[in-house]
Motif scaffolding. Sequence first.
Motif, PDB file in Angstrom:
ATOM      1  N   LEU A  36       0.547 -63.712  29.218  1.00 47.25           N
ATOM      2  CA  LEU A  36       1.802 -64.464  29.330  1.00 47.25           C
ATOM      3  C   LEU A  36       2.829 -64.069  28.283  1.00 47.25           C
ATOM      4  CD1 LEU A  36       0.502 -68.099  30.043  1.00 47.25           C
ATOM      5  CD2 LEU A  36       1.194 -66.342  31.679  1.00 47.25           C
ATOM      6  N   TYR A  37       2.370 -63.521  27.184  1.00 47.79           N
ATOM      7  CA  TYR A  37       3.261 -63.204  26.062  1.00 47.79           C
ATOM      8  C   TYR A  37       2.720 -61.937  25.414  1.00 47.79           C
ATOM      9  CZ  TYR A  37       6.026 -64.201  21.773  1.00 47.79           C
ATOM     10  OH  TYR A  37       6.889 -64.155  20.706  1.00 47.79           O
ATOM     11  N   ASP A  38       3.585 -60.918  25.272  1.00 52.62           N
ATOM     12  CA  ASP A  38       3.098 -59.635  24.769  1.00 52.62           C
ATOM     13  C   ASP A  38       4.182 -58.929  23.947  1.00 52.62           C
ATOM     14  OD1 ASP A  38       1.811 -57.256  24.281  1.00 52.62           O
ATOM     15  OD2 ASP A  38       1.460 -56.762  26.386  1.00 52.62           O
ATOM     16  N   VAL A  39       3.888 -58.706  22.673  1.00 54.56           N
ATOM     17  CA  VAL A  39       4.799 -57.941  21.806  1.00 54.56           C
ATOM     18  C   VAL A  39       4.047 -56.742  21.206  1.00 54.56           C
ATOM     19  CG1 VAL A  39       6.328 -59.868  21.243  1.00 54.56           C
ATOM     20  CG2 VAL A  39       4.289 -59.485  19.864  1.00 54.56           C
ATOM     21  N   SER A  40       3.090 -56.213  21.962  1.00 59.25           N
ATOM     22  CA  SER A  40       2.232 -55.132  21.464  1.00 59.25           C
ATOM     23  C   SER A  40       3.026 -53.894  21.062  1.00 59.25           C
ATOM     24  CB  SER A  40       1.194 -54.744  22.527  1.00 59.25           C
ATOM     25  OG  SER A  40       0.355 -55.826  22.824  1.00 59.25           O
ATOM     26  N   GLU A  41       3.976 -53.483  21.913  1.00 61.46           N
ATOM     27  CA  GLU A  41       4.745 -52.270  21.626  1.00 61.46           C
ATOM     28  C   GLU A  41       5.568 -52.431  20.361  1.00 61.46           C
ATOM     29  OE1 GLU A  41       7.044 -50.880  24.869  1.00 61.46           O
ATOM     30  OE2 GLU A  41       5.334 -50.721  26.254  1.00 61.46           O
ATOM     31  N   LYS A  42       6.221 -53.570  20.240  1.00 60.68           N
ATOM     32  CA  LYS A  42       7.031 -53.825  19.049  1.00 60.68           C
ATOM     33  C   LYS A  42       6.162 -53.857  17.802  1.00 60.68           C
ATOM     34  CE  LYS A  42      10.175 -56.875  19.513  1.00 60.68           C
ATOM     35  NZ  LYS A  42      10.874 -58.166  19.715  1.00 60.68           N
ATOM     36  N   GLN A  43       5.003 -54.515  17.915  1.00 62.83           N
ATOM     37  CA  GLN A  43       4.114 -54.614  16.770  1.00 62.83           C
ATOM     38  C   GLN A  43       3.531 -53.254  16.412  1.00 62.83           C
ATOM     39  OE1 GLN A  43       0.634 -57.203  17.160  1.00 62.83           O
ATOM     40  NE2 GLN A  43       1.276 -58.263  15.310  1.00 62.83           N
ATOM     41  N   LEU A  44       3.232 -52.416  17.433  1.00 67.49           N
ATOM     42  CA  LEU A  44       2.705 -51.077  17.190  1.00 67.49           C
ATOM     43  C   LEU A  44       3.732 -50.206  16.476  1.00 67.49           C
ATOM     44  CD1 LEU A  44       0.456 -48.987  17.592  1.00 67.49           C
ATOM     45  CD2 LEU A  44       1.450 -48.465  19.836  1.00 67.49           C
ATOM     46  N   THR A  45       4.987 -50.313  16.912  1.00 70.40           N
ATOM     47  CA  THR A  45       6.059 -49.549  16.261  1.00 70.40           C
ATOM     48  C   THR A  45       6.203 -49.949  14.796  1.00 70.40           C
ATOM     49  OG1 THR A  45       7.273 -49.371  18.360  1.00 70.40           O
ATOM     50  CG2 THR A  45       8.518 -49.010  16.331  1.00 70.40           C
ATOM     51  N   SER A  46       6.160 -51.236  14.534  1.00 67.09           N
ATOM     52  CA  SER A  46       6.254 -51.724  13.156  1.00 67.09           C
ATOM     53  C   SER A  46       5.079 -51.242  12.322  1.00 67.09           C
ATOM     54  CB  SER A  46       6.300 -53.261  13.142  1.00 67.09           C
ATOM     55  OG  SER A  46       7.432 -53.733  13.820  1.00 67.09           O
ATOM     56  N   ALA A  47       3.892 -51.228  12.923  1.00 66.29           N
ATOM     57  CA  ALA A  47       2.693 -50.781  12.211  1.00 66.29           C
ATOM     58  C   ALA A  47       2.795 -49.299  11.850  1.00 66.29           C
ATOM     59  CB  ALA A  47       1.455 -51.037  13.055  1.00 66.29           C
ATOM     60  N   ILE A  48       3.304 -48.494  12.786  1.00 66.65           N
ATOM     61  CA  ILE A  48       3.445 -47.051  12.527  1.00 66.65           C
ATOM     62  C   ILE A  48       4.456 -46.808  11.416  1.00 66.65           C
ATOM     63  CG2 ILE A  48       4.261 -44.871  13.507  1.00 66.65           C
ATOM     64  CD1 ILE A  48       3.101 -45.794  16.194  1.00 66.65           C
ATOM     65  N   LEU A  49       5.586 -47.501  11.472  1.00 69.07           N
ATOM     66  CA  LEU A  49       6.604 -47.340  10.431  1.00 69.07           C
ATOM     67  C   LEU A  49       6.075 -47.766   9.068  1.00 69.07           C
ATOM     68  CD1 LEU A  49       9.780 -48.661  12.307  1.00 69.07           C
ATOM     69  CD2 LEU A  49       9.219 -46.295  11.738  1.00 69.07           C
ATOM     70  N   PHE A  50       5.312 -48.854   9.047  1.00 74.23           N
ATOM     71  CA  PHE A  50       4.735 -49.325   7.789  1.00 74.23           C
ATOM     72  C   PHE A  50       3.717 -48.318   7.260  1.00 74.23           C
ATOM     73  CE2 PHE A  50       1.663 -51.869   5.319  1.00 74.23           C
ATOM     74  CZ  PHE A  50       2.513 -52.403   4.372  1.00 74.23           C
ATOM     75  N   MET A  51       2.905 -47.745   8.155  1.00 77.13           N
ATOM     76  CA  MET A  51       1.922 -46.754   7.735  1.00 77.13           C
ATOM     77  C   MET A  51       2.605 -45.505   7.169  1.00 77.13           C
ATOM     78  SD  MET A  51      -1.094 -44.944   9.981  1.00 77.13           S
ATOM     79  CE  MET A  51       0.114 -43.982  10.929  1.00 77.13           C
ATOM     80  N   VAL A  52       3.675 -45.071   7.841  1.00 78.76           N
ATOM     81  CA  VAL A  52       4.428 -43.908   7.352  1.00 78.76           C
ATOM     82  C   VAL A  52       5.003 -44.198   5.965  1.00 78.76           C
ATOM     83  CG1 VAL A  52       6.488 -42.499   7.724  1.00 78.76           C
ATOM     84  CG2 VAL A  52       4.967 -43.024   9.642  1.00 78.76           C
ATOM     85  N   PHE A  53       5.516 -45.418   5.779  1.00 71.22           N
ATOM     86  CA  PHE A  53       6.064 -45.811   4.475  1.00 71.22           C
ATOM     87  C   PHE A  53       4.981 -45.752   3.394  1.00 71.22           C
ATOM     88  CE2 PHE A  53       6.758 -49.293   1.411  1.00 71.22           C
ATOM     89  CZ  PHE A  53       7.940 -48.864   0.838  1.00 71.22           C
ATOM     90  N   ILE A  54       3.789 -46.253   3.708  1.00 66.61           N
ATOM     91  CA  ILE A  54       2.675 -46.224   2.751  1.00 66.61           C
ATOM     92  C   ILE A  54       2.296 -44.793   2.415  1.00 66.61           C
ATOM     93  CG2 ILE A  54       0.233 -46.778   2.421  1.00 66.61           C
ATOM     94  CD1 ILE A  54       2.063 -49.186   2.155  1.00 66.61           C
ATOM     95  N   VAL A  55       2.242 -43.930   3.431  1.00 68.56           N
ATOM     96  CA  VAL A  55       1.895 -42.518   3.211  1.00 68.56           C
ATOM     97  C   VAL A  55       2.918 -41.843   2.299  1.00 68.56           C
ATOM     98  CG1 VAL A  55       1.674 -40.260   4.315  1.00 68.56           C
ATOM     99  CG2 VAL A  55       0.584 -42.268   5.348  1.00 68.56           C
ATOM    100  N   ILE A  56       4.192 -42.130   2.533  1.00 68.39           N
ATOM    101  CA  ILE A  56       5.253 -41.536   1.698  1.00 68.39           C
ATOM    102  C   ILE A  56       5.115 -42.009   0.251  1.00 68.39           C
ATOM    103  CG2 ILE A  56       7.738 -41.533   1.263  1.00 68.39           C
ATOM    104  CD1 ILE A  56       8.158 -41.637   4.287  1.00 68.39           C
TER     105      ILE A  56
END
Length: 227
Positions: free
Chosen positions: A189-209
């Motif tokens: 009924l409610y799904d924000v998986s794509e948005k949350q995945l994008t945020s997770a990838i950006l956060f991971m890239v930030f941590i790697v940098i």
Amino acid sequence: MKYIKSLYLIIALIVSFSSYTVSAINTGFETELLDEDKFDVNISVFYSEPERLPINCFDVNNDGLIAIGTNRFEEKRICIYDSKGNFKYGYEFNYEGDFGVEWDEKNLNIYFMRSGILASYDYEGNCKGSLKVKDSMENNKYTNDFIESEEKSIGETKYAISVSGGLLSIFTVGYSKLSVTDGVGTTVLYDVSEKQLTSAILFMVFIVIILAFVWICIAKKIKEIDL
């Protein structure tokens, strides 16, 4: 004697009023009276669905209305959906701390965790009363087992929130999906998986940098010491 009877009557009225106030809100918490002058969280109601955010908490009532709480720093929102996932209305407020939701028939109880206050609101945002949640093991258990539960059931129908994204879920905050399972099957009924995945990838890239930058600085210092 006349004055004594009057005093007894006043006391009886006060006790009756106090009992009515405490029981006016139906909740699974153990509560006590609260001086409402100390409670100053302003709630407003909206009728257009806002941007969907990861789920912080949720609850379902017997009519199939679903309350989904979301959290963006101090800005809190609670969106109400029907059993088909259609947006009905919502509440918004600013609060420094976590919160939970609990239906009281058609009214919604909001538990302001940091303040230890439970307040009940109707669909128009009118506060129907507020109580102090006692600091007890029973209330802690109720918070863990119900308010923060990932599953709620109404009859044979089960509602559940979950996180998607696999290993990337360690970089996410909140839950990405709410699904309902009944005799027919499971429906999201409610799904924000794509948005949350994008945020997770950006956060991971930030941590790697950041880690790469720290490693370069350390390597540079080691090189200077060797020289």
